[in-house]
Design a protein around this motif. Structure first.
Motif, PDB file in Angstrom:
ATOM      1  N   GLU A 147       0.804  -1.217   0.000  1.00  0.00           N
ATOM      2  CA  GLU A 147       0.000   0.000   0.000  1.00  0.00           C
ATOM      3  C   GLU A 147       0.847   1.282   0.000  1.00  0.00           C
ATOM      4  OE1 GLU A 147      -2.990  -0.149   3.017  1.00  0.00           O
ATOM      5  OE2 GLU A 147      -3.938  -1.917   2.145  1.00  0.00           O
ATOM      6  N   LYS A 148       2.087   1.159  -0.466  1.00  0.00           N
ATOM      7  CA  LYS A 148       2.943   2.352  -0.588  1.00  0.00           C
ATOM      8  C   LYS A 148       2.685   3.007  -1.946  1.00  0.00           C
ATOM      9  CE  LYS A 148       5.902   3.303   1.836  1.00  0.00           C
ATOM     10  NZ  LYS A 148       5.963   4.193   3.025  1.00  0.00           N
ATOM     11  N   PRO A 149       2.339   4.282  -1.994  1.00  0.00           N
ATOM     12  CA  PRO A 149       2.197   4.969  -3.292  1.00  0.00           C
ATOM     13  C   PRO A 149       3.542   5.035  -4.012  1.00  0.00           C
ATOM     14  CG  PRO A 149       1.153   6.216  -1.518  1.00  0.00           C
ATOM     15  CD  PRO A 149       1.979   5.158  -0.865  1.00  0.00           C
ATOM     16  N   VAL A 150       3.545   4.597  -5.272  1.00  0.00           N
ATOM     17  CA  VAL A 150       4.788   4.551  -6.047  1.00  0.00           C
ATOM     18  C   VAL A 150       4.540   5.140  -7.431  1.00  0.00           C
ATOM     19  CG1 VAL A 150       6.632   3.094  -6.974  1.00  0.00           C
ATOM     20  CG2 VAL A 150       5.509   2.447  -4.835  1.00  0.00           C
ATOM     21  N   ALA A 151       5.505   5.902  -7.916  1.00  0.00           N
ATOM     22  CA  ALA A 151       5.482   6.411  -9.286  1.00  0.00           C
ATOM     23  C   ALA A 151       6.732   5.909 -10.003  1.00  0.00           C
ATOM     24  CB  ALA A 151       5.434   7.934  -9.310  1.00  0.00           C
ATOM     25  N   VAL A 152       6.576   5.564 -11.281  1.00  0.00           N
ATOM     26  CA  VAL A 152       7.651   4.959 -12.062  1.00  0.00           C
ATOM     27  C   VAL A 152       7.950   5.838 -13.279  1.00  0.00           C
ATOM     28  CG1 VAL A 152       8.256   2.974 -13.490  1.00  0.00           C
ATOM     29  CG2 VAL A 152       7.068   2.619 -11.311  1.00  0.00           C
ATOM     30  N   LEU A 153       9.221   6.065 -13.526  1.00  0.00           N
ATOM     31  CA  LEU A 153       9.667   6.790 -14.712  1.00  0.00           C
ATOM     32  C   LEU A 153      11.025   6.261 -15.110  1.00  0.00           C
ATOM     33  CD1 LEU A 153      10.833  10.402 -13.735  1.00  0.00           C
ATOM     34  CD2 LEU A 153      10.551   8.552 -12.102  1.00  0.00           C
ATOM     35  N   GLY A 154      11.586   6.776 -16.200  1.00  0.00           N
ATOM     36  CA  GLY A 154      12.898   6.289 -16.594  1.00  0.00           C
ATOM     37  C   GLY A 154      13.473   7.079 -17.748  1.00  0.00           C
ATOM     38  N   ALA A 155      14.793   6.996 -17.861  1.00  0.00           N
ATOM     39  CA  ALA A 155      15.514   7.689 -18.933  1.00  0.00           C
ATOM     40  C   ALA A 155      16.511   6.728 -19.560  1.00  0.00           C
ATOM     41  CB  ALA A 155      16.241   8.908 -18.373  1.00  0.00           C
TER      42      ALA A 155
ATOM     43  N   VAL B 163      -4.686   7.869  -2.323  1.00  0.00           N
ATOM     44  CA  VAL B 163      -4.583   6.486  -1.830  1.00  0.00           C
ATOM     45  C   VAL B 163      -3.957   6.367  -0.445  1.00  0.00           C
ATOM     46  CG1 VAL B 163      -4.420   5.618  -4.182  1.00  0.00           C
ATOM     47  CG2 VAL B 163      -2.316   6.056  -2.912  1.00  0.00           C
ATOM     48  N   ALA B 164      -3.353   7.438   0.069  1.00  0.00           N
ATOM     49  CA  ALA B 164      -2.666   7.371   1.356  1.00  0.00           C
ATOM     50  C   ALA B 164      -3.457   8.136   2.414  1.00  0.00           C
ATOM     51  CB  ALA B 164      -1.255   7.945   1.230  1.00  0.00           C
ATOM     52  N   PRO B 165      -3.223   7.836   3.690  1.00  0.00           N
ATOM     53  CA  PRO B 165      -3.883   8.593   4.756  1.00  0.00           C
ATOM     54  C   PRO B 165      -3.522  10.063   4.672  1.00  0.00           C
ATOM     55  CG  PRO B 165      -2.814   6.630   5.632  1.00  0.00           C
ATOM     56  CD  PRO B 165      -2.351   6.780   4.217  1.00  0.00           C
ATOM     57  N   PRO B 166      -4.453  10.949   5.034  1.00  0.00           N
ATOM     58  CA  PRO B 166      -4.144  12.384   4.988  1.00  0.00           C
ATOM     59  C   PRO B 166      -3.090  12.753   6.009  1.00  0.00           C
ATOM     60  CG  PRO B 166      -6.244  12.009   6.083  1.00  0.00           C
ATOM     61  CD  PRO B 166      -5.815  10.676   5.526  1.00  0.00           C
ATOM     62  N   LEU B 167      -2.303  13.761   5.671  1.00  0.00           N
ATOM     63  CA  LEU B 167      -1.328  14.276   6.627  1.00  0.00           C
ATOM     64  C   LEU B 167      -2.039  14.967   7.775  1.00  0.00           C
ATOM     65  CD1 LEU B 167       1.384  15.849   4.290  1.00  0.00           C
ATOM     66  CD2 LEU B 167       1.684  13.888   5.783  1.00  0.00           C
ATOM     67  N   ALA B 168      -1.463  14.841   8.938  1.00  0.00           N
ATOM     68  CA  ALA B 168      -2.025  15.542  10.101  1.00  0.00           C
ATOM     69  C   ALA B 168      -1.803  17.038   9.940  1.00  0.00           C
ATOM     70  CB  ALA B 168      -1.353  15.042  11.376  1.00  0.00           C
ATOM     71  N   ARG B 169      -2.870  17.792  10.107  1.00  0.00           N
ATOM     72  CA  ARG B 169      -2.750  19.245  10.007  1.00  0.00           C
ATOM     73  C   ARG B 169      -2.560  19.832  11.397  1.00  0.00           C
ATOM     74  NH1 ARG B 169      -4.526  21.655   5.296  1.00  0.00           N
ATOM     75  NH2 ARG B 169      -5.358  20.229   3.740  1.00  0.00           N
ATOM     76  N   PRO B 170      -1.534  20.678  11.585  1.00  0.00           N
ATOM     77  CA  PRO B 170      -1.334  21.288  12.895  1.00  0.00           C
ATOM     78  C   PRO B 170      -2.531  22.141  13.290  1.00  0.00           C
ATOM     79  CG  PRO B 170       0.549  21.660  11.424  1.00  0.00           C
ATOM     80  CD  PRO B 170      -0.554  21.121  10.586  1.00  0.00           C
ATOM     81  N   GLU B 171      -2.840  22.125  14.565  1.00  0.00           N
ATOM     82  CA  GLU B 171      -3.923  22.976  15.061  1.00  0.00           C
ATOM     83  C   GLU B 171      -3.544  24.448  14.950  1.00  0.00           C
ATOM     84  OE1 GLU B 171      -6.893  22.085  16.076  1.00  0.00           O
ATOM     85  OE2 GLU B 171      -6.461  19.967  15.672  1.00  0.00           O
ATOM     86  N   PRO B 172      -4.493  25.309  14.634  1.00  0.00           N
ATOM     87  CA  PRO B 172      -4.184  26.733  14.583  1.00  0.00           C
ATOM     88  C   PRO B 172      -3.729  27.233  15.946  1.00  0.00           C
ATOM     89  CG  PRO B 172      -6.553  26.359  14.463  1.00  0.00           C
ATOM     90  CD  PRO B 172      -5.903  25.019  14.307  1.00  0.00           C
ATOM     91  N   VAL B 173      -2.788  28.122  15.926  1.00  0.00           N
ATOM     92  CA  VAL B 173      -2.250  28.670  17.173  1.00  0.00           C
ATOM     93  C   VAL B 173      -2.831  30.052  17.396  1.00  0.00           C
ATOM     94  CG1 VAL B 173      -0.165  29.353  18.391  1.00  0.00           C
ATOM     95  CG2 VAL B 173      -0.142  27.332  16.893  1.00  0.00           C
TER      96      VAL B 173
END
Length: 208
Positions: A116-124, A193-203
């Motif tokens: 379940e790791k998001p992966v992107a593939v490219l190449g040169a 596809v991944a869990p959302p990042l935790a958003r810091p609480e407003p200060v």
């Protein structure tokens, strides 16, 4: 007054499937670092040469695996996503990259790091095909390992000598745009596809 902190950037680990220090795919990843949106933090992994050939006897002799394997597992586990740039050797991905994926597919103290790791593939490549067959074989292995591989857009950088300068600057504006679009699409793919990042609480701060 309430102060809102920006959402932290997603951490993306970049793997080049070649051990050559000045390989086209390492240059492509370094160009990606420069072209990445502010919402992605790209880091190129530089220790793939420390990963030994996959050997179950070696795996069993060392409780947590060889040191190079432990470091690779930990780096992938800590990343929100993975970008892999593969060369094409004899119509397939290089053995060094397949070997790394074989190790990463094994259980470790860091867990099942490819599942379940998001992966992107490219190449040169220096030729006209831009690693199309290598990317196809790489995608097959990643799907087997349970990774969530971004289906599109694809990026095949052909005739790399005319597109990538020695300092990893992209000399071709069309390739610059394609790489930027690729990275923005990967940002959306991770968010999807991944869990959302935790958003810091407003200060809250006192008014002066």
């Amino acid at each position: 007054m309430t102060t809102f902190h920006p959402t932290p950037a997603r951490r993306v680990l970049c793997l080049a499937g070649s051990l050559r220090r000045d390989s086209w795919n390492r240059r492509l990843l370094q160009a990606a670092v420069a072209q990445a949106p502010a919402t992605l933090q790209l880091d190129v992994y530089d220790a793939l040469s420390t990963v030994p050939l996959f050997d179950e006897d070696l795996e069993q002799r060392e409780a947590a695996g060889p040191a190079g394997v432990q470091a690779l597992h930990a780096a992938v586990a800590a990343a929100d996503g993975l970008v892999i740039a593969t060369p094409e050797y004899n119509h397939a991905m290089p053995g060094v990259l397949k070997n790394a994926l074989d190790w990463l597919s094994r259980e470790s103290p860091a867990g099942d790091v490819l599942a379940e790791k998001p992966v992107a593939v490219l190449g040169a490549s220096s030729g006209p095909w831009g690693t199309r067959l290598a990317q196809a074989s790489l995608r097959q292995v990643l799907h087997t390992c349970g990774a969530l591989v971004m289906p599109a857009p694809t990026l095949f950088v052909a005739n790399a000598a005319s597109r990538l300068d020695a300092d990893s600057t992209l000399a071709d504006l069309a390739t610059v745009q394609s790489l930027q679009d690729f990275l923005l699409a990967f940002e959306r793919w991770i968010a999807r596809v991944a869990p959302p990042l935790a958003r810091p609480e407003p200060v809250a701060t006192a008014r002066c």
